[in-house]
Design a protein around this motif. Structure first.
Motif, PDB file in Angstrom:
ATOM      1  N   UNK A   1     -12.081  33.737  15.670  1.00 39.83           N
ATOM      2  CA  UNK A   1     -13.364  33.048  15.815  1.00 39.83           C
ATOM      3  C   UNK A   1     -14.566  33.948  15.558  1.00 39.83           C
ATOM      4  N   UNK A   2     -14.369  35.250  15.677  1.00 41.62           N
ATOM      5  CA  UNK A   2     -15.474  36.193  15.486  1.00 41.62           C
ATOM      6  C   UNK A   2     -15.999  36.052  14.051  1.00 41.62           C
ATOM      7  N   UNK A   3     -17.240  35.609  13.855  1.00 37.61           N
ATOM      8  CA  UNK A   3     -17.728  35.320  12.499  1.00 37.61           C
ATOM      9  C   UNK A   3     -17.576  36.473  11.521  1.00 37.61           C
ATOM     10  N   UNK A   4     -17.940  37.691  11.935  1.00 33.57           N
ATOM     11  CA  UNK A   4     -17.831  38.838  11.027  1.00 33.57           C
ATOM     12  C   UNK A   4     -16.380  39.115  10.659  1.00 33.57           C
ATOM     13  N   UNK A   5     -15.461  38.875  11.605  1.00 32.18           N
ATOM     14  CA  UNK A   5     -14.043  39.094  11.324  1.00 32.18           C
ATOM     15  C   UNK A   5     -13.519  38.023  10.381  1.00 32.18           C
ATOM     16  N   UNK A   6     -13.955  36.795  10.552  1.00 34.58           N
ATOM     17  CA  UNK A   6     -13.542  35.707   9.652  1.00 34.58           C
ATOM     18  C   UNK A   6     -13.885  36.052   8.212  1.00 34.58           C
ATOM     19  N   UNK A   7     -15.094  36.544   7.983  1.00 37.40           N
ATOM     20  CA  UNK A   7     -15.510  36.879   6.618  1.00 37.40           C
ATOM     21  C   UNK A   7     -14.704  38.050   6.065  1.00 37.40           C
ATOM     22  N   UNK A   8     -14.371  39.012   6.917  1.00 32.47           N
ATOM     23  CA  UNK A   8     -13.562  40.146   6.468  1.00 32.47           C
ATOM     24  C   UNK A   8     -12.156  39.687   6.056  1.00 32.47           C
ATOM     25  N   UNK A   9     -11.589  38.799   6.849  1.00 35.31           N
ATOM     26  CA  UNK A   9     -10.227  38.343   6.568  1.00 35.31           C
ATOM     27  C   UNK A   9     -10.169  37.496   5.307  1.00 35.31           C
ATOM     28  N   UNK A  10     -11.208  36.750   5.040  1.00 38.90           N
ATOM     29  CA  UNK A  10     -11.235  35.952   3.812  1.00 38.90           C
ATOM     30  C   UNK A  10     -11.225  36.838   2.569  1.00 38.90           C
ATOM     31  N   UNK A  11     -11.780  38.030   2.716  1.00 38.11           N
ATOM     32  CA  UNK A  11     -11.829  38.963   1.576  1.00 38.11           C
ATOM     33  C   UNK A  11     -10.657  39.943   1.563  1.00 38.11           C
ATOM     34  N   UNK A  12      -9.798  39.879   2.582  1.00 37.37           N
ATOM     35  CA  UNK A  12      -8.706  40.845   2.695  1.00 37.37           C
ATOM     36  C   UNK A  12      -7.645  40.607   1.615  1.00 37.37           C
ATOM     37  N   UNK A  13      -7.271  41.667   0.934  1.00 38.90           N
ATOM     38  CA  UNK A  13      -6.244  41.577  -0.113  1.00 38.90           C
ATOM     39  C   UNK A  13      -4.869  41.492   0.548  1.00 38.90           C
ATOM     40  N   UNK A  14      -3.991  40.676  -0.029  1.00 36.66           N
ATOM     41  CA  UNK A  14      -2.655  40.529   0.532  1.00 36.66           C
ATOM     42  C   UNK A  14      -1.606  40.573  -0.581  1.00 36.66           C
ATOM     43  N   UNK A  15      -0.356  40.850  -0.179  1.00 34.42           N
ATOM     44  CA  UNK A  15       0.776  40.781  -1.093  1.00 34.42           C
ATOM     45  C   UNK A  15       1.837  39.909  -0.425  1.00 34.42           C
ATOM     46  N   UNK A  16       2.513  39.086  -1.231  1.00 41.44           N
ATOM     47  CA  UNK A  16       3.436  38.089  -0.690  1.00 41.44           C
ATOM     48  C   UNK A  16       4.891  38.526  -0.781  1.00 41.44           C
ATOM     49  N   UNK A  17       5.640  38.175   0.256  1.00 38.18           N
ATOM     50  CA  UNK A  17       7.096  38.222   0.219  1.00 38.18           C
ATOM     51  C   UNK A  17       7.590  36.780   0.105  1.00 38.18           C
ATOM     52  N   UNK A  18       8.467  36.536  -0.838  1.00 38.98           N
ATOM     53  CA  UNK A  18       8.932  35.173  -1.073  1.00 38.98           C
ATOM     54  C   UNK A  18      10.318  34.966  -0.476  1.00 38.98           C
ATOM     55  N   UNK A  19      10.715  33.712  -0.347  1.00 39.19           N
ATOM     56  CA  UNK A  19      12.051  33.389   0.139  1.00 39.19           C
ATOM     57  C   UNK A  19      13.093  34.014  -0.773  1.00 39.19           C
ATOM     58  N   UNK A  20      14.125  34.593  -0.190  1.00 33.31           N
ATOM     59  CA  UNK A  20      15.163  35.254  -0.972  1.00 33.31           C
ATOM     60  C   UNK A  20      15.883  34.256  -1.871  1.00 33.31           C
ATOM     61  N   UNK A  21      16.150  34.652  -3.120  1.00 32.96           N
ATOM     62  CA  UNK A  21      16.897  33.781  -4.032  1.00 32.96           C
ATOM     63  C   UNK A  21      18.395  33.975  -3.820  1.00 32.96           C
ATOM     64  N   UNK A  22      19.196  33.165  -4.521  1.00 37.59           N
ATOM     65  CA  UNK A  22      20.648  33.198  -4.325  1.00 37.59           C
ATOM     66  C   UNK A  22      21.232  34.570  -4.652  1.00 37.59           C
TER      67      UNK A  22
END
Length: 230
Positions: free
Chosen positions: A135-156
């Protein structure tokens, strides 16, 4: 299906968590994340979020990264209590940020990372940073700009290699077709692979037989009846 007492007793053993680098199996679903984690010097503002579903290997990759970078691993709910214990210039892993976190503590750490006082900070979560419950407004804006990398569901392919390794490590003989039988019926996670391998091996030992489709079916049926998640 009612299971006899002896096989049931053989199944009541906890799965072992092995977060060593040797136990990690690289595949298409995690190769991109592994590459990004190998280059923390490229992370914007020295922070990266590792995002993936339950059982996708976030904690395993985070543990490997922490080992290579001499980083402190802290569960998100306990973050505020660990701030005073963090050595100067220490790298940091904050696990399960979307499970609840002290917003002031996270905002403080993001600022410290941006200023270079924390050389690298890895955050793990099941959902994207913009959707974390803060809920912290400054933190919300930081998280929206935060870079992320995804792990996907394992394939067969990856699940098959995981299961083969788990069974080989246990020295468990397995009949052809068992893994193909399991793939469409099991939870697609590292934890499920580990638990399935352990329980099938224990039941096969009790029955004095290699692991067969019948063994696999009995284990899956027992989970369905008890509500245990494979």
């Amino acid at each position: 299906m009612k299971m006899s007492v002896t096989p049931q007793m053989a199944l009541d053993l906890p799965a072992r968590e092995d977060f060593s680098e040797a136990a990690f199996i690289l595949g298409p679903s995690n190769a991109g994340a592994r590459d990004v984690l190998d280059r923390p010097g490229d992370w914007p503002r020295n922070v990266m979020a590792l995002v993936g579903p339950e059982g996708s290997g976030k904690s395993h990759l985070a543990a490997i990264w922490a080992m290579h970078n001499d980083a402190l691993i802290v569960p998100a709910p306990a973050l505020a209590g660990h701030l005073s214990d963090r050595p100067a210039q220490a790298r940091l892993v904050v696990e399960d940020v979307d499970h609840g976190i002290d917003e002031d503590a996270l905002f403080h750490l993001l600022n410290r990372a941006a200023e270079g006082e924390i050389p690298a900070m890895l955050l793990t979560a099941r959902i994207l940073p913009a959707h974390w419950s803060v809920r912290l407004p400054d933190l919300v804006s930081r998280l929206r700009a935060l870079v992320h990398v995804d792990l996907h569901e394992a394939d067969d392919e990856l699940l098959t290699r995981m299961m083969q390794k788990q069974l080989a490590d246990r020295g468990a003989p397995v009949r052809p077709g068992v893994i193909d039988y399991l793939l469409p019926r099991m939870e697609r996670s590292v934890a499920a692979v580990r638990l399935l391998a352990e329980r099938m091996d224990k039941l096969a030992l009790v029955k004095k037989t290699p692991i067969t489709r019948a063994i696999a079916r009995e284990i899956l049926d027992s989970w369905t009846e008890t509500g245990d998640a494979a």
